[in-house]
Design a protein around this motif. Structure first.
Motif, PDB file in Angstrom:
ATOM      1  N   SER A   2       5.154  14.265  -4.379  1.00 36.33           N
ATOM      2  CA  SER A   2       5.377  14.002  -2.960  1.00 36.33           C
ATOM      3  C   SER A   2       6.428  12.921  -2.731  1.00 36.33           C
ATOM      4  O   SER A   2       6.733  12.115  -3.607  1.00 36.33           O
ATOM      5  CB  SER A   2       4.063  13.573  -2.301  1.00 36.33           C
ATOM      6  N   THR A   3       6.951  12.919  -1.517  1.00 37.29           N
ATOM      7  CA  THR A   3       7.899  11.871  -1.153  1.00 37.29           C
ATOM      8  C   THR A   3       7.193  10.524  -1.071  1.00 37.29           C
ATOM      9  O   THR A   3       7.828   9.491  -1.253  1.00 37.29           O
ATOM     10  CB  THR A   3       8.600  12.200   0.186  1.00 37.29           C
ATOM     11  N   ASP A   4       5.877  10.524  -0.809  1.00 36.29           N
ATOM     12  CA  ASP A   4       5.116   9.272  -0.804  1.00 36.29           C
ATOM     13  C   ASP A   4       5.151   8.626  -2.189  1.00 36.29           C
ATOM     14  O   ASP A   4       5.291   7.406  -2.309  1.00 36.29           O
ATOM     15  CB  ASP A   4       3.665   9.509  -0.381  1.00 36.29           C
ATOM     16  N   VAL A   5       4.998   9.442  -3.234  1.00 36.28           N
ATOM     17  CA  VAL A   5       5.044   8.928  -4.604  1.00 36.28           C
ATOM     18  C   VAL A   5       6.431   8.365  -4.899  1.00 36.28           C
ATOM     19  O   VAL A   5       6.571   7.282  -5.454  1.00 36.28           O
ATOM     20  CB  VAL A   5       4.664  10.032  -5.625  1.00 36.28           C
ATOM     21  N   ARG A   7       8.620   7.184  -2.776  1.00 36.78           N
ATOM     22  CA  ARG A   7       8.780   5.936  -2.026  1.00 36.78           C
ATOM     23  C   ARG A   7       8.011   4.797  -2.685  1.00 36.78           C
ATOM     24  O   ARG A   7       8.503   3.680  -2.781  1.00 36.78           O
ATOM     25  CB  ARG A   7       8.329   6.118  -0.581  1.00 36.78           C
ATOM     26  N   ALA A   8       6.795   5.088  -3.139  1.00 35.83           N
ATOM     27  CA  ALA A   8       5.963   4.056  -3.761  1.00 35.83           C
ATOM     28  C   ALA A   8       6.605   3.540  -5.051  1.00 35.83           C
ATOM     29  O   ALA A   8       6.618   2.327  -5.304  1.00 35.83           O
ATOM     30  CB  ALA A   8       4.565   4.600  -4.043  1.00 35.83           C
TER      31      ALA A   8
END
Length: 146
Positions: A2-5, A7-8
């Motif tokens: 995911s894009t969340d990963v 970004r993190a």
């Protein structure tokens, strides 16, 4: 992945002050400082469930290749020294260090610790491997020449 990963991981690299560059989606190149080699570049790739890390350590030894490989295998037995890192060689005999981390639970502290472990590992093994696998020119008093 995911894009969340993405970004993190990018945010974690920023937070620890790592010199890094984003590649394609879910990939980074990170410069890890160390004394023995000045720095080592780590390629990182986020996969579905893991973060794969790979760093080039040294070219294939010119001499005493079996002894170099033996030293690497013996060092790898010391999990306290290597942490998640494992030594590998490619089809040319060049030496790499690899790690794979689960994305679940990956945070700034874990990433900082893994990169710090790599720095210490390179400092611990690189000079001895170079002296074993290559003819290292020395100057007065036996000091390596630049």
């Amino acid at each position: 992945m995911s894009t969340d990963v993405q970004r993190a991981i990018g945010a974690a690299l920023e937070e620890i002050g790592a010199v890094h560059q984003a590649g394609g989606p879910g990939t980074w190149r990170v410069e890890v400082p160390c004394v023995a080699r000045r720095s080592v570049t780590v390629g990182m790739a986020a996969r579905e469930r893991t973060l794969a890390l790979q760093a080039f350590l040294m070219r294939a030894p010119d001499r005493r290749r079996a002894l170099v490989h033996e030293r690497l295998l013996r060092k790898q037995m010391d999990a306290d020294a290597t942490g998640p890192w494992r030594f590998a060689i490619d089809e040319h005999g060049d030496v790499y260090v690899l790690a794979s981390l689960p994305l679940a639970g990956l945070d700034t502290a874990v990433l900082d610790g893994v990169l710090g472990t790599l720095s210490g590992l390179v400092d611990a093994v690189f000079p001895g491997l170079m002296n074993t696998g290559f003819v290292v020119p020395t100057g007065p008093g036996g000091a390596p020449t630049a």
